[in-house]
Write a protein that holds these residues in place. Sequence first.
Motif, mmCIF file in Angstrom:
data_model
loop_
_atom_site.group_PDB
_atom_site.id
_atom_site.type_symbol
_atom_site.label_atom_id
_atom_site.label_comp_id
_atom_site.label_asym_id
_atom_site.label_seq_id
_atom_site.Cartn_x
_atom_site.Cartn_y
_atom_site.Cartn_z
ATOM 1 N N LEU A 213 0.737 -1.079 -0.102
ATOM 2 C CA LEU A 213 0.083 0.010 0.099
ATOM 3 C C LEU A 213 0.741 1.244 0.004
ATOM 4 C CD1 LEU A 213 -3.096 -0.808 2.192
ATOM 5 C CD2 LEU A 213 -2.621 -1.489 -0.075
ATOM 6 N N ARG A 214 2.058 1.290 0.783
ATOM 7 C CA ARG A 214 2.805 2.388 0.699
ATOM 8 C C ARG A 214 3.668 2.688 -0.550
ATOM 9 N NH1 ARG A 214 5.961 1.007 6.494
ATOM 10 N NH2 ARG A 214 4.221 1.832 7.703
ATOM 11 N N VAL A 215 3.828 1.478 -1.260
ATOM 12 C CA VAL A 215 4.199 1.684 -2.824
ATOM 13 C C VAL A 215 3.208 2.273 -3.609
ATOM 14 C CG1 VAL A 215 5.000 0.326 -4.825
ATOM 15 C CG2 VAL A 215 5.922 -0.257 -2.433
ATOM 16 N N ALA A 216 1.779 1.874 -3.400
ATOM 17 C CA ALA A 216 0.881 2.342 -4.403
ATOM 18 C C ALA A 216 0.680 3.595 -4.059
ATOM 19 C CB ALA A 216 -0.510 1.270 -3.936
ATOM 20 N N SER A 217 0.633 4.310 -2.922
ATOM 21 C CA SER A 217 0.235 5.528 -2.543
ATOM 22 C C SER A 217 1.334 6.613 -2.546
ATOM 23 C CB SER A 217 -0.289 5.689 -1.139
ATOM 24 O OG SER A 217 0.531 5.109 -0.117
ATOM 25 N N GLY A 218 2.393 5.950 -2.886
ATOM 26 C CA GLY A 218 3.784 6.883 -3.053
ATOM 27 C C GLY A 218 4.810 7.301 -1.833
ATOM 28 N N VAL A 219 4.086 6.414 -0.634
ATOM 29 C CA VAL A 219 5.091 6.746 0.419
ATOM 30 C C VAL A 219 6.443 6.084 0.374
ATOM 31 C CG1 VAL A 219 5.133 6.077 2.969
ATOM 32 C CG2 VAL A 219 3.142 6.645 1.936
ATOM 33 N N GLY B 150 -6.223 11.535 -7.685
ATOM 34 C CA GLY B 150 -7.394 10.922 -7.716
ATOM 35 C C GLY B 150 -7.269 9.831 -6.581
ATOM 36 N N MET B 151 -6.137 9.628 -6.035
ATOM 37 C CA MET B 151 -6.067 8.554 -4.795
ATOM 38 C C MET B 151 -6.617 9.137 -3.519
ATOM 39 S SD MET B 151 -2.945 6.111 -4.038
ATOM 40 C CE MET B 151 -3.196 5.117 -5.345
ATOM 41 N N CYS B 152 -7.062 8.424 -2.683
ATOM 42 C CA CYS B 152 -7.184 8.761 -1.307
ATOM 43 C C CYS B 152 -6.800 7.462 -0.281
ATOM 44 C CB CYS B 152 -8.852 8.905 -0.891
ATOM 45 S SG CYS B 152 -9.045 9.146 0.727
ATOM 46 N N SER B 153 -5.685 7.911 0.394
ATOM 47 C CA SER B 153 -4.974 6.837 1.174
ATOM 48 C C SER B 153 -5.453 6.983 2.627
ATOM 49 C CB SER B 153 -3.535 7.068 1.263
ATOM 50 O OG SER B 153 -2.730 5.984 1.924
ATOM 51 N N LEU B 154 -5.957 5.986 3.281
ATOM 52 C CA LEU B 154 -6.113 5.815 4.656
ATOM 53 C C LEU B 154 -5.331 4.712 5.258
ATOM 54 C CD1 LEU B 154 -10.205 5.417 4.698
ATOM 55 C CD2 LEU B 154 -8.792 7.538 4.872
ATOM 56 N N PRO B 155 -4.201 5.373 5.816
ATOM 57 C CA PRO B 155 -3.070 4.604 6.504
ATOM 58 C C PRO B 155 -3.529 3.947 7.746
ATOM 59 C CG PRO B 155 -2.693 6.693 6.974
ATOM 60 C CD PRO B 155 -3.879 6.758 6.065
ATOM 61 N N ASP C 142 -5.622 0.619 4.885
ATOM 62 C CA ASP C 142 -5.006 -0.292 5.561
ATOM 63 C C ASP C 142 -5.588 -0.351 7.087
ATOM 64 O OD1 ASP C 142 -3.092 -1.985 6.280
ATOM 65 O OD2 ASP C 142 -1.299 -0.439 6.253
ATOM 66 N N GLU C 143 -5.981 -1.434 7.193
ATOM 67 C CA GLU C 143 -6.499 -2.111 8.596
ATOM 68 C C GLU C 143 -7.418 -0.960 9.335
ATOM 69 O OE1 GLU C 143 -6.296 -5.023 9.515
ATOM 70 O OE2 GLU C 143 -4.343 -5.688 8.997
ATOM 71 N N VAL C 144 -8.630 -0.599 8.532
ATOM 72 C CA VAL C 144 -9.441 0.337 8.837
ATOM 73 C C VAL C 144 -10.201 0.249 10.321
ATOM 74 C CG1 VAL C 144 -11.395 -0.456 7.577
ATOM 75 C CG2 VAL C 144 -11.140 2.076 8.086
ATOM 76 N N SER C 145 -10.230 -1.271 10.529
ATOM 77 C CA SER C 145 -11.117 -1.568 11.664
ATOM 78 C C SER C 145 -10.244 -1.930 12.826
ATOM 79 C CB SER C 145 -11.692 -2.900 11.302
ATOM 80 O OG SER C 145 -10.993 -4.055 11.303
ATOM 81 N N VAL D 179 -13.639 10.678 6.592
ATOM 82 C CA VAL D 179 -14.522 11.700 5.755
ATOM 83 C C VAL D 179 -13.662 11.878 4.285
ATOM 84 C CG1 VAL D 179 -14.996 13.911 6.007
ATOM 85 C CG2 VAL D 179 -15.716 12.660 8.131
ATOM 86 N N ARG D 180 -12.510 11.802 4.441
ATOM 87 C CA ARG D 180 -11.350 11.918 3.375
ATOM 88 C C ARG D 180 -12.139 11.118 2.080
ATOM 89 N NH1 ARG D 180 -7.322 11.149 6.787
ATOM 90 N NH2 ARG D 180 -6.199 9.399 5.494
ATOM 91 N N THR D 181 -12.778 10.109 2.450
ATOM 92 C CA THR D 181 -13.050 9.135 1.297
ATOM 93 C C THR D 181 -14.171 9.632 0.553
ATOM 94 O OG1 THR D 181 -14.853 7.969 2.913
ATOM 95 C CG2 THR D 181 -12.531 7.057 2.515
ATOM 96 N N PHE D 182 -14.938 10.610 1.055
ATOM 97 C CA PHE D 182 -15.957 11.159 0.246
ATOM 98 C C PHE D 182 -15.669 12.597 -0.008
ATOM 99 C CE2 PHE D 182 -18.050 12.877 3.959
ATOM 100 C CZ PHE D 182 -18.083 11.658 4.826
ATOM 101 N N ALA D 183 -14.881 13.470 1.033
ATOM 102 C CA ALA D 183 -14.624 14.792 0.865
ATOM 103 C C ALA D 183 -13.863 15.014 -0.199
ATOM 104 C CB ALA D 183 -14.064 15.468 2.254
ATOM 105 N N SER D 184 -12.651 14.090 -0.520
ATOM 106 C CA SER D 184 -11.770 14.707 -1.737
ATOM 107 C C SER D 184 -12.331 13.917 -2.823
ATOM 108 C CB SER D 184 -10.367 13.522 -1.336
ATOM 109 O OG SER D 184 -10.611 12.269 -1.131
ATOM 110 N N GLU D 185 -13.585 13.407 -3.012
ATOM 111 C CA GLU D 185 -14.227 12.876 -4.491
ATOM 112 C C GLU D 185 -13.075 11.967 -4.918
ATOM 113 O OE1 GLU D 185 -15.323 16.590 -6.443
ATOM 114 O OE2 GLU D 185 -17.261 16.636 -4.980
ATOM 115 N N PRO D 186 -12.772 11.142 -4.423
ATOM 116 C CA PRO D 186 -11.408 10.245 -5.122
ATOM 117 C C PRO D 186 -11.846 9.198 -6.104
ATOM 118 C CG PRO D 186 -12.259 9.397 -3.020
ATOM 119 C CD PRO D 186 -13.040 10.553 -2.872
ATOM 120 N N LYS D 187 -11.025 8.825 -7.128
ATOM 121 C CA LYS D 187 -11.332 7.649 -7.856
ATOM 122 C C LYS D 187 -10.928 6.490 -7.548
ATOM 123 C CE LYS D 187 -10.505 10.795 -11.671
ATOM 124 N NZ LYS D 187 -9.337 11.236 -12.951
#
Length: 235
Positions: free
Chosen positions: A44-50, A77-82, A155-158, A142-150
């Motif tokens: 995921l860090r590779v995918a999101s540019g970290v 258009g990427m939204c990352s939730l670490p 990562d382990e949201v729960s 909230v970022r998942t809808f505020a940023s209008e991502p594609k």
Amino acid sequence: MLELEHITAGYGDTVVLRDVTLSVPDSTVLALLGPNGAGKTTLLRVASGVIKPMSGRVILNGEDVTGKRPYYMSRRGMCSLPEGRGIFPSLTVKDNLILQSPKGKESATIEKAVTSFPALATRLKQMAGSLSGGEQQMLSLVRTFASEPKIVVVDEVSLGLAPIIVDRIFETLAEIAATGVSVLLVEQYVTRALALADSACLLNRGEVVFTGSADELEGDEIFERYFGVEIRAIQ
């Protein structure tokens, strides 16, 4: 939407991912599963540019974005939730929401946030770092809808949350996916992830051992076959 081609990556001289290839097509949910230490977070860090891969390419919406920084990925258009919430703990909830909002849409974001997560409505003036773990995760989501991502990378949201909060978070992810947003999901609750996903990719020791439909992974024996562990060990 998102493609990782022959990715080898790690930290310093330590290789974590070895020749990993996967894709998240438009308007689909891909569950990325595997035991602890398999390399899921690194991917995921590779995918999101970290982190920049040692070799291979990252393609986002047809563009080669290999080595681009996270802010660039966000603009594409990427939204990352670490893992670990990803909020500004020293700012108020309202200020966090404003920072997550596109310019000129701050009020709409706040309204959507308190509608989706009523628990935040009475916390707008509270420091985000003083929220409960579940409330912090709601704020992060909230970022998942505020940023209008594609595409949303999760990562382990729960992690560490009460079951009732986990239920609401997965409802939110399902709502987001239903709008046509692609999702790349790493999740400790395997059965929940598979119920949400269209397809799945299994990692073990930094290598892909299975890719296919999420329906193909119903049943415990698939995990025993690929990982050599019982399913309860990774749920």
